[in-house]
Design a protein around this motif. Structure first.
Motif, PDB file in Angstrom:
ATOM      1  N   LYS A  31       0.828  -1.215   0.000  1.00 53.16           N
ATOM      2  CA  LYS A  31       0.000   0.000   0.000  1.00 53.16           C
ATOM      3  C   LYS A  31       0.863   1.266   0.000  1.00 53.16           C
ATOM      4  N   ARG A  67      -0.840   8.106  14.305  1.00 53.67           N
ATOM      5  CA  ARG A  67      -1.881   8.058  13.283  1.00 53.67           C
ATOM      6  C   ARG A  67      -2.316   6.630  12.992  1.00 53.67           C
ATOM      7  N   ARG A  68      -1.722   5.720  13.704  1.00 59.03           N
ATOM      8  CA  ARG A  68      -1.927   4.331  13.348  1.00 59.03           C
ATOM      9  C   ARG A  68      -3.345   3.850  13.598  1.00 59.03           C
ATOM     10  N   ASN A 116      -6.064  10.576  12.791  1.00 62.35           N
ATOM     11  CA  ASN A 116      -5.360  11.663  12.132  1.00 62.35           C
ATOM     12  C   ASN A 116      -6.324  12.595  11.461  1.00 62.35           C
ATOM     13  N   ILE A 137       0.486  14.258   1.178  1.00 58.90           N
ATOM     14  CA  ILE A 137       0.850  14.175   2.592  1.00 58.90           C
ATOM     15  C   ILE A 137       0.663  15.516   3.280  1.00 58.90           C
ATOM     16  N   ASP A 138       0.079  15.459   4.462  1.00 59.04           N
ATOM     17  CA  ASP A 138      -0.128  16.670   5.240  1.00 59.04           C
ATOM     18  C   ASP A 138       1.167  16.986   6.002  1.00 59.04           C
ATOM     19  N   ASP A 153       8.352   9.095  17.392  1.00 57.04           N
ATOM     20  CA  ASP A 153       7.653   7.954  17.991  1.00 57.04           C
ATOM     21  C   ASP A 153       6.956   7.108  16.933  1.00 57.04           C
ATOM     22  N   PHE A 154       6.653   5.934  17.375  1.00 60.57           N
ATOM     23  CA  PHE A 154       5.874   4.969  16.623  1.00 60.57           C
ATOM     24  C   PHE A 154       4.552   5.602  16.143  1.00 60.57           C
ATOM     25  N   GLY A 155       4.258   5.471  14.855  1.00 56.91           N
ATOM     26  CA  GLY A 155       2.939   5.883  14.369  1.00 56.91           C
ATOM     27  C   GLY A 155       2.793   7.334  13.948  1.00 56.91           C
ATOM     28  N   VAL A 156       3.873   8.133  14.025  1.00 56.17           N
ATOM     29  CA  VAL A 156       3.709   9.554  13.667  1.00 56.17           C
ATOM     30  C   VAL A 156       3.706   9.776  12.146  1.00 56.17           C
ATOM     31  N   GLY A 157       4.054   8.754  11.385  1.00 56.96           N
ATOM     32  CA  GLY A 157       3.972   8.878   9.926  1.00 56.96           C
ATOM     33  C   GLY A 157       5.315   8.935   9.220  1.00 56.96           C
ATOM     34  N   LYS A 158       6.358   8.430   9.839  1.00 54.62           N
ATOM     35  CA  LYS A 158       7.702   8.494   9.232  1.00 54.62           C
ATOM     36  C   LYS A 158       7.776   7.624   7.961  1.00 54.62           C
ATOM     37  N   THR A 159       7.289   6.395   8.089  1.00 57.45           N
ATOM     38  CA  THR A 159       7.335   5.484   6.938  1.00 57.45           C
ATOM     39  C   THR A 159       6.471   6.023   5.812  1.00 57.45           C
ATOM     40  N   TYR A 160       5.341   6.591   6.202  1.00 53.19           N
ATOM     41  CA  TYR A 160       4.403   7.155   5.239  1.00 53.19           C
ATOM     42  C   TYR A 160       5.059   8.290   4.429  1.00 53.19           C
TER      43      TYR A 160
END
Ligand code: ADP
Ligand code: MG
Length: 308
Positions: free
Chosen positions: A123, A303-304, A308, A132-133, A165-172
């Motif tokens: 995905k 955001r996980r 968000n 992306i915001d 932190d985990f889930g803040v959107g780095k990978t995204y």
């Protein structure tokens, strides 16, 4: 492989056969007048009236008929292509051109092929940088803009190290960078560090390990996702990660990282491998990371879970 023109011709012949009964029922003259009075055919004749002759047009009626049959999409033989008339001798030829949608679709497909995801969800291919915001992430946005300006100019382009932190959107965010880079024709490898490192042992039995390291070390754009979450041995640290980062540094190859650890914490992680504590080696490795990428902290909500 058959050329596209041949495939089309076969398919058109097939479609024409289907219409044959129809065709013979009507008088040829009737059909001609119907085709010639079509506004598009008419406009073509008007535009080229000085180049076409009556005999030329009648001799190539089959092409004009095919065009008339295919142009509006009914009885369409191949999606994504539209027929075009052109002057051939004193008569009319027909060719097929890809539609704008088809051209765009092909471009997207080529872009996708340039991105190799290693142990990351498919995905991520759908994330566009433009969607992306970046609210509250000005530093990341500026870093990314600078990166693409340099990349487009053909200058050495330093990557980013997104920590947070985990889930803040780095990978995204990195998925957006991967897709944008691929759109510029770059070969991108986007890999999940923990899984990559733990899967290295599966290459022990064959000679593919060196190939794999080489491929990762020399791709146009490399993104190491979740660095610091892997479990390192001195070997995977120095002979895999160390080698990859050194090659990228020596060749000014764009390299990005995401991590739950900031750079200082990553240095501690590098120092403590499974069986030793080697701060000097960790420092050397971190020098390469720091050279390759600028650290940017990403903060915000997790955001996980859809908040968000
Ligand atoms: P991290 O890598 O920092 O742990 P992720 O990039 O995996 O975080 O993002 C966590 C979740 O939030 C994912 O499901 C991702 O699709 C979603 N997400 C992250 N950033 C955005 C964004 N800007 N807009 C929409 N969804 C986002
Ligand atoms: Mg992540």
């Amino acid at each position: 492989m058959k050329a596209i023109g041949d495939v089309l011709k076969d398919q058109v012949a097939e479609a024409a056969k289907k219409n044959q009964r129809d065709f013979s029922k009507k008088s040829y003259k009737d059909l001609q007048s119907r085709v010639f009075s079509d506004p598009d055919v008419h406009a073509f004749f008007e535009k080229h009236k000085d180049e076409l002759t009556r005999d030329g047009v009648y001799a190539t009626f089959a092409n004009i008929y095919e065009y008339w049959q295919q142009k509006d999409g009914h009885d369409k033989v191949l999606a994504g292509y539209v027929p075009k008339l052109f002057v051939e001798g004193h008569g009319v030829g027909i060719k097929y051109e890809a539609t704008a949608e088809k051209v765009e679709e092909d471009k997207q497909r080529a872009t996708q092929k340039r991105i190799e995801l290693i142990d990351l969800p498919e995905k991520l291919r759908r994330v566009k940088l433009g969607d992306i915001d970046f609210n509250g992430r000005r530093e990341a946005l500026e870093g990314i803009a600078r990166f693409f300006n340099n990349l487009k100019a053909g200058s050495p382009a330093r990557g980013l190290y997104l920590s947070g932190d985990f889930g803040v959107g780095k990978t995204y965010i990195m998925a957006g960078v991967a897709n944008e880079s691929a759109g510029l024709g770059k070969k991108v490898i986007f890999l999940h560090m923990p899984t990559f490192i733990s899967s290295l042992s599966s290459h022990f039995d064959d000679n593919s390990l060196q190939d794999e390291i080489h491929r990762v070390a020399y791709c146009d754009v490399l993104i190491l996702d979740d660095i610091g979450a892997e479990s390192l041995s001195p070997w995977s640290r120095d002979d895999v990660l160390g080698v990859i980062l050194q090659a990228r540094m020596d060749n000014d190859l764009p390299t990005f990282f995401t991590s739950n650890l900031d750079m200082d914490a990553l240095e501690d992680h590098f120092a403590k491998t499974r069986n030793s504590d080697e701060p000097a080696k960790a420092k050397r490795l971190m020098q390469r990371v720091r050279y390759l990428a600028q650290e940017v902290q990403i903060s915000g909500a997790n955001r996980r879970f859809g908040n968000n």
